[in-house]
Design an enzyme around this catalytic site. Structure first.
Site, PDB file in Angstrom:
ATOM      1  N   ARG A  37      -0.153 149.025 -35.277  1.00 33.95           N
ATOM      2  CA  ARG A  37      -1.160 149.766 -36.053  1.00 33.95           C
ATOM      3  C   ARG A  37      -1.841 150.845 -35.214  1.00 33.95           C
ATOM      4  O   ARG A  37      -2.178 151.919 -35.726  1.00 33.95           O
ATOM      5  CB  ARG A  37      -2.202 148.809 -36.630  1.00 33.95           C
ATOM      6  CG  ARG A  37      -1.692 148.074 -37.851  1.00 33.95           C
ATOM      7  CD  ARG A  37      -2.746 147.184 -38.484  1.00 33.95           C
ATOM      8  NE  ARG A  37      -2.226 146.559 -39.693  1.00 33.95           N
ATOM      9  CZ  ARG A  37      -2.841 145.588 -40.365  1.00 33.95           C
ATOM     10  NH1 ARG A  37      -4.005 145.119 -39.934  1.00 33.95           N
ATOM     11  NH2 ARG A  37      -2.293 145.086 -41.449  1.00 33.95           N
ATOM     12  N   LYS A 198       6.891 131.321 -51.926  1.00 29.40           N
ATOM     13  CA  LYS A 198       6.461 130.866 -53.247  1.00 29.40           C
ATOM     14  C   LYS A 198       6.634 131.883 -54.362  1.00 29.40           C
ATOM     15  O   LYS A 198       6.248 133.039 -54.208  1.00 29.40           O
ATOM     16  CB  LYS A 198       4.987 130.474 -53.189  1.00 29.40           C
ATOM     17  CG  LYS A 198       4.734 129.238 -52.366  1.00 29.40           C
ATOM     18  CD  LYS A 198       3.254 128.989 -52.291  1.00 29.40           C
ATOM     19  CE  LYS A 198       2.961 127.621 -51.686  1.00 29.40           C
ATOM     20  NZ  LYS A 198       1.519 127.431 -51.558  1.00 29.40           N
ATOM     21  N   GLY A 355       3.604 141.364 -43.398  1.00 26.59           N
ATOM     22  CA  GLY A 355       3.538 140.823 -42.036  1.00 26.59           C
ATOM     23  C   GLY A 355       4.799 140.102 -41.596  1.00 26.59           C
ATOM     24  O   GLY A 355       5.382 140.425 -40.556  1.00 26.59           O
ATOM     25  N   GLY A 378      -1.207 142.728 -47.128  1.00 26.71           N
ATOM     26  CA  GLY A 378      -1.749 142.549 -48.474  1.00 26.71           C
ATOM     27  C   GLY A 378      -1.714 143.811 -49.320  1.00 26.71           C
ATOM     28  O   GLY A 378      -1.414 143.767 -50.514  1.00 26.71           O
TER      29      GLY A 378
END
Ligand code: 3PG
Ligand code: MG
Length: 399
Positions: A37, A198, A355, A378
């Site tokens: 980053r 999931k 990530g 996110g």
């Protein structure tokens, strides 16, 4: 996607530029363990400072709960940031008030200051207009280069953009252009690889992707749930049995959207998830009762590879196996190499983010061979869910 302004649309002169960065990087024992980053942010700061602007960098770090917390100070970021931009960085031990003012007032043209963690003030996460006014007092122009935190409607990403001329920094611009290229104006057919544990956490993403892409490749433990929903025996695999009906809904929706849904045809299984454990590769309808599916098999790698050959555009979120534990990284790494090779050959525009995905691509040594790898977790996910990100929306509105 609505258009946004960039650094090309403003004259910075020696003005004070209030720059929202995402310096929320992993730090262990005071040392930054992943500088991605920081490196990706550096060109924006170098450009601004090079033009003579006074650059005031602000960021959050971690999730402080009660104001100041020395463990979540941005101080350890001074040195790595300074190294990345090849300039000294002044530090203000508070992001607002007289201390911040003193440091910002001390900047010469081309100077750079870093403000202490924004989240030490409650007003940040509350998107408090009064707190945003205090931040805005430190700059003449607002530049947001923190795509990875654009899914948060916080004072430094949302409210402040109403108070100053607001534009995207180079990293924000690159992230938005990459996502635009794969989702808004892509060459079709578009492929998507969606992996991870999931179905439940990626339901909205799967639904949005179905409508946007022509080939949807599902891997990881969420593929187990899809296979289970098709009536296959998946042994002791990680699965969300209660999502079977939902999974069948996704299969049906793919069909009516004419989206090709690609599931594993063979899998690598083992009795336990442990490094170096004995494994077997079996067709998906031959999973032993006492085993769990931990990766895709070679036939699935070939199948996915052949779909990738047909897609000029790819968006990738989520590993297709338990990549943290060897040898279950093999499937994700093999797909990563295919994607890299097609990209290098100019046959594929490939964008990946999240990530775990980036960690897996780095582990496979191919992260730098994709067209674009996002710095976001996110925020990338929310974009793939078709949501409007408050930090991006704020840049498309004139102050
Ligand atoms: C991230 O690392 O995902 C961003 O910096 C956002 O952090 P947050 O999830 O604490 O808001
Ligand atoms: Mg996060």
């Amino acid at each position: 996607m609505p258009s946004f302004l960039t650094l090309d649309d403003i004259e910075v002169g020696s003005k004070r530029v209030l720059l929202r960065a995402d310096l929320n990087v992993p730090v262990r024992n005071g040392a930054v363990t992943d500088t991605m980053r920081i490196e990706r942010l550096a060109p924006t700061i170098r450009e601004l400072a090079g033009k003579g602007a006074r650059v005031v960098v602000m960021s959050h770090f971690g999730r402080p709960e009660h104001g100041f917390d020395p463990a979540l100070s941005l101080r350890p970021l001074i040195e790595p940031l300074s190294r990345a931009i090849e300039r000294p960085v002044a530090f203000a031990s508070d992001c607002i008030g007289t201390e911040a003012r003193r440091v910002v007032d001390g900047l010469k043209p081309g100077g750079v200051a870093l403000l202490e963690n924004l989240r030490f003030h409650e007003g940040e996460e509350a998107n408090d207009p009064a707190f945003a006014r205090e931040l805005a007092a430190l700059g003449d122009i607002y530049v947001n280069d923190a795509f990875s935190t654009a899914h948060r409607a916080h004072a430094s990403t949302e409210a402040v953009a109403r108070l100053l001329p607001a534009v995207a920094g180079r990293l924000m611009q690159a992230e938005l252009e990459a996502l635009q290229a794969v989702l808004e104006t892509p060459k079709r057919p578009v492929g998507a690889i969606v992996g991870g544990a999931k179905v439940s956490t990626k339901l909205q993403l799967l639904e949005f992707m179905l409508a946007k892409v022509q080939v949807l490749i599902i891997g990881g433990a969420m593929a187990n749930t899809m296979l289970f929903a098709q009536g296959k025996n998946i042994g002791r695999s990680l699965v969300e049995r209660e999502m079977a009906e939902t999974a069948r809904g996704i299969l049906a929706a793919a069909k009516s959207a004419s989206c090709e849904l690609v599931l594993p045809v063979d899998v690598k299984v083992a009795r336990v998830l442990r490094e170096g454990v004995g494994t077997q590769t079996v067709p998906v309808d031959r999973v032993p009762d006492d085993c769990m599916i931990l990766d895709i098999g070679p036939a699935t790698v070939e199948l996915i590879g052949s779909w990738l050959e047909r897609c000029p555009t790819l968006v990738w979120n989520g590993p297709v196996g338990a990549f943290e534990v060897k040898p279950f990284d093999a499937g994700t790494a093999a797909i990563g190499r295919r994607v890299a090779a097609l990209t290098r050959a100019g046959k594929l525009m490939s964008v990946a983010g999240g990530g775990d995905t980036v960690a897996a691509l780095n582990q496979a040594g191919v992260a730098d061979q994709l067209s674009y790898v996002s710095t976001a977790g996110g925020a990338f996910l929310e974009w793939l869910e078709g949501r409007e990100l408050p930090g991006v929306k704020a840049l498309t509105r004139s102050p």
